[in-house]
Design a protein around this motif. Structure first.
Motif, PDB file in Angstrom:
ATOM      1  N   ALA A 118       0.844  -1.196   0.000  1.00 34.32           N
ATOM      2  CA  ALA A 118       0.000   0.000   0.000  1.00 34.32           C
ATOM      3  C   ALA A 118       0.876   1.241   0.000  1.00 34.32           C
ATOM      4  N   ALA A 119       0.482   2.217  -0.802  1.00 33.76           N
ATOM      5  CA  ALA A 119       1.115   3.533  -0.730  1.00 33.76           C
ATOM      6  C   ALA A 119       0.413   4.318   0.364  1.00 33.76           C
ATOM      7  N   ALA A 120       1.189   4.975   1.208  1.00 34.03           N
ATOM      8  CA  ALA A 120       0.633   5.810   2.284  1.00 34.03           C
ATOM      9  C   ALA A 120       1.313   7.166   2.195  1.00 34.03           C
ATOM     10  N   THR A 121       0.611   8.146   1.660  1.00 34.70           N
ATOM     11  CA  THR A 121       1.212   9.431   1.344  1.00 34.70           C
ATOM     12  C   THR A 121       0.425  10.584   1.938  1.00 34.70           C
ATOM     13  N   VAL A 140       0.921  -1.892  -9.152  1.00 36.04           N
ATOM     14  CA  VAL A 140       1.731  -2.599  -8.157  1.00 36.04           C
ATOM     15  C   VAL A 140       1.111  -2.483  -6.771  1.00 36.04           C
ATOM     16  N   PHE A 141       0.640  -1.302  -6.441  1.00 39.32           N
ATOM     17  CA  PHE A 141       0.073  -1.093  -5.118  1.00 39.32           C
ATOM     18  C   PHE A 141      -1.364  -1.611  -5.056  1.00 39.32           C
ATOM     19  N   ASP A 142      -1.647  -2.389  -4.019  1.00 39.11           N
ATOM     20  CA  ASP A 142      -2.988  -2.924  -3.821  1.00 39.11           C
ATOM     21  C   ASP A 142      -3.926  -1.874  -3.225  1.00 39.11           C
ATOM     22  N   GLU A 143      -3.367  -0.922  -2.515  1.00 34.28           N
ATOM     23  CA  GLU A 143      -4.137   0.185  -1.951  1.00 34.28           C
ATOM     24  C   GLU A 143      -3.310   1.453  -2.056  1.00 34.28           C
ATOM     25  N   VAL A 144      -3.981   2.575  -2.252  1.00 36.89           N
ATOM     26  CA  VAL A 144      -3.328   3.881  -2.205  1.00 36.89           C
ATOM     27  C   VAL A 144      -4.079   4.714  -1.176  1.00 36.89           C
ATOM     28  N   ILE A 145      -3.392   5.049  -0.091  1.00 39.23           N
ATOM     29  CA  ILE A 145      -3.993   5.833   0.980  1.00 39.23           C
ATOM     30  C   ILE A 145      -3.393   7.228   0.935  1.00 39.23           C
ATOM     31  N   THR A 146      -4.221   8.206   0.649  1.00 42.24           N
ATOM     32  CA  THR A 146      -3.788   9.602   0.657  1.00 42.24           C
ATOM     33  C   THR A 146      -4.360  10.279   1.899  1.00 42.24           C
ATOM     34  N   SER A 147      -3.738  11.365   2.300  1.00 45.78           N
ATOM     35  CA  SER A 147      -4.182  12.010   3.539  1.00 45.78           C
ATOM     36  C   SER A 147      -5.616  12.515   3.427  1.00 45.78           C
ATOM     37  N   ASN A 156       0.145  10.584  12.131  1.00 44.43           N
ATOM     38  CA  ASN A 156      -1.016  10.122  12.890  1.00 44.43           C
ATOM     39  C   ASN A 156      -1.292   8.660  12.530  1.00 44.43           C
ATOM     40  N   PRO A 157      -1.238   7.738  13.478  1.00 45.21           N
ATOM     41  CA  PRO A 157      -1.469   6.323  13.169  1.00 45.21           C
ATOM     42  C   PRO A 157      -2.826   6.039  12.537  1.00 45.21           C
ATOM     43  N   ALA A 158      -3.794   6.950  12.720  1.00 42.03           N
ATOM     44  CA  ALA A 158      -5.125   6.736  12.158  1.00 42.03           C
ATOM     45  C   ALA A 158      -5.105   6.689  10.632  1.00 42.03           C
ATOM     46  N   VAL A 159      -4.051   7.210  10.020  1.00 41.97           N
ATOM     47  CA  VAL A 159      -3.972   7.192   8.555  1.00 41.97           C
ATOM     48  C   VAL A 159      -3.958   5.761   8.011  1.00 41.97           C
ATOM     49  N   LEU A 160      -3.504   4.807   8.811  1.00 45.20           N
ATOM     50  CA  LEU A 160      -3.419   3.409   8.360  1.00 45.20           C
ATOM     51  C   LEU A 160      -4.497   2.523   8.987  1.00 45.20           C
ATOM     52  N   LYS A 161      -5.502   3.128   9.598  1.00 48.47           N
ATOM     53  CA  LYS A 161      -6.529   2.338  10.295  1.00 48.47           C
ATOM     54  C   LYS A 161      -7.235   1.361   9.356  1.00 48.47           C
ATOM     55  N   ASP A 175      11.199   7.923   3.633  1.00 43.66           N
ATOM     56  CA  ASP A 175      12.451   8.682   3.658  1.00 43.66           C
ATOM     57  C   ASP A 175      12.467   9.783   4.709  1.00 43.66           C
ATOM     58  N   ARG A 176      11.368   9.964   5.437  1.00 43.01           N
ATOM     59  CA  ARG A 176      11.309  11.028   6.442  1.00 43.01           C
ATOM     60  C   ARG A 176      11.256  10.427   7.838  1.00 43.01           C
ATOM     61  N   ILE A 177      11.974  11.091   8.757  1.00 41.53           N
ATOM     62  CA  ILE A 177      11.915  10.682  10.153  1.00 41.53           C
ATOM     63  C   ILE A 177      10.587  11.135  10.763  1.00 41.53           C
ATOM     64  N   ASP A 178      10.222  12.412  10.517  1.00 47.98           N
ATOM     65  CA  ASP A 178       9.049  12.985  11.184  1.00 47.98           C
ATOM     66  C   ASP A 178       7.729  12.374  10.741  1.00 47.98           C
ATOM     67  N   HIS A 179       7.629  11.939   9.499  1.00 47.86           N
ATOM     68  CA  HIS A 179       6.394  11.342   9.016  1.00 47.86           C
ATOM     69  C   HIS A 179       6.425   9.823   9.070  1.00 47.86           C
ATOM     70  N   ASP A 180       7.481   9.233   8.534  1.00 47.24           N
ATOM     71  CA  ASP A 180       7.498   7.794   8.279  1.00 47.24           C
ATOM     72  C   ASP A 180       8.022   6.962   9.445  1.00 47.24           C
ATOM     73  N   VAL A 181       9.203   7.296   9.927  1.00 46.68           N
ATOM     74  CA  VAL A 181       9.765   6.542  11.048  1.00 46.68           C
ATOM     75  C   VAL A 181       8.892   6.727  12.292  1.00 46.68           C
ATOM     76  N   LEU A 182       8.493   7.953  12.534  1.00 43.86           N
ATOM     77  CA  LEU A 182       7.646   8.248  13.698  1.00 43.86           C
ATOM     78  C   LEU A 182       6.326   7.480  13.617  1.00 43.86           C
ATOM     79  N   LEU A 183       5.713   7.465  12.440  1.00 45.64           N
ATOM     80  CA  LEU A 183       4.459   6.730  12.250  1.00 45.64           C
ATOM     81  C   LEU A 183       4.629   5.254  12.596  1.00 45.64           C
ATOM     82  N   ALA A 184       5.645   4.622  12.017  1.00 45.16           N
ATOM     83  CA  ALA A 184       5.850   3.188  12.242  1.00 45.16           C
ATOM     84  C   ALA A 184       6.147   2.885  13.701  1.00 45.16           C
ATOM     85  N   ASN A 185       7.009   3.681  14.311  1.00 45.58           N
ATOM     86  CA  ASN A 185       7.367   3.422  15.706  1.00 45.58           C
ATOM     87  C   ASN A 185       6.181   3.626  16.645  1.00 45.58           C
TER      88      ASN A 185
END
Length: 261
Positions: A118-121, A140-147, A156-161, A175-185
């Protein structure tokens, strides 16, 4: 067993969009024709984006129609600017491109291991979908999640609910710490940080050991402060250090069996 997902950021992780070199310059030229100003119009646009980011208005920070309308009003410009039309017009190679020659193959290799992708952008659908379609990423992507479709923006973890309700999210890649790494952690899933200019001493280590290297921690901290340059936000290692660090999606594809059991 439910669907097992790996989610990916898009811009600067998978692809290059046309905004920086094509859409924004066209907007600036249009506003210059109407506005009697010596101000740097592109700087006004970027500053408004960064101001919204600094206020943690992440959803609004990527609403380019609203941002351009605000800037145009301040400049006294009245002509309507159709950003979606511009994006569609400029969504042609080489104005847009995948960041690795075999990107589609690498993503397919990951899918072959049993994952759904899934793309999460934080980008809005009308700006992202024309680029995805032209580059073949929509296949390729089975889902595309846009804000805007989710109603929330990273981190915000709710983006992947939607995905977590349907199955398990194994990892998020970006590639971003503030958006991507923070979200996953924050979600407690595997955070995969993509950085295409890793120091040699980091590259020499296995992908799951790189984040322990002091120079990699410094790199993450520097990037965090650059991403948050308009606000004083502390670098919290428990939230801001990724679990896995790769230099490319190709390297991720090669390592996927090793890092996700």
């Amino acid at each position: 067993m439910g669907t097992k997902w790996i989610t990916f950021d898009l811009d600067e992780t998978i692809m290059q969009n046309p905004f920086g070199k094509w859409v924004f310059p066209e907007i600036v030229n249009m506003l210059k024709k109407e506005a009697d100003t010596e101000e740097d119009i592109l700087d006004l646009i970027v500053s408004e984006h960064l101001q919204r980011m600094s206020e943690e208005r992440f959803l609004e920070a990527y609403d380019w129609d609203d941002i351009i309308t605000d800037v145009a009003e301040k400049l006294g410009a009245v002509s309507a600017i159709d950003i979606e039309r511009m994006v569609i017009k400029h969504s042609e190679p080489p104005k847009i491109y995948l960041l690795e020659d075999n990107m589609l193959d690498y993503l397919e290799q990951i899918k072959e291991k049993g994952f759904h992708l899934a793309a999460a952008t934080n980008g809005y659908s009308k700006y992202q979908l024309p680029v995805l379609q032209k580059l073949g990423l929509d296949k390729v992507f089975d889902e595309v999640i846009t804000s805007d479709s989710a109603g929330f923006a990273k981190p915000n973890p709710a983006v992947l609910k939607k995905l977590s309700d349907e199955g398990e999210i194994a990892a998020h890649v970006g590639d971003r710490i503030d958006h991507d790494v923070l979200l996953a952690n924050r979600l407690g899933i595997l955070s995969v940080f993509v950085h295409r200019s890793l120091p040699a001493e980091v590259l020499s280590l296995p992908v799951d050991k790189r984040a322990e290297q002091p120079s990699c921690i410094r790199l993450c901290e520097e990037k965090w402060h650059k991403e948050n340059r308009l606000r004083e936000v502390p670098f919290m290692e428990n939230e801001c250090i990724p679990k896995v660090v790769v230099q490319s999606i190709g390297e991720l594809a090669e390592s996927i069996d090793f890092i996700i059991k």
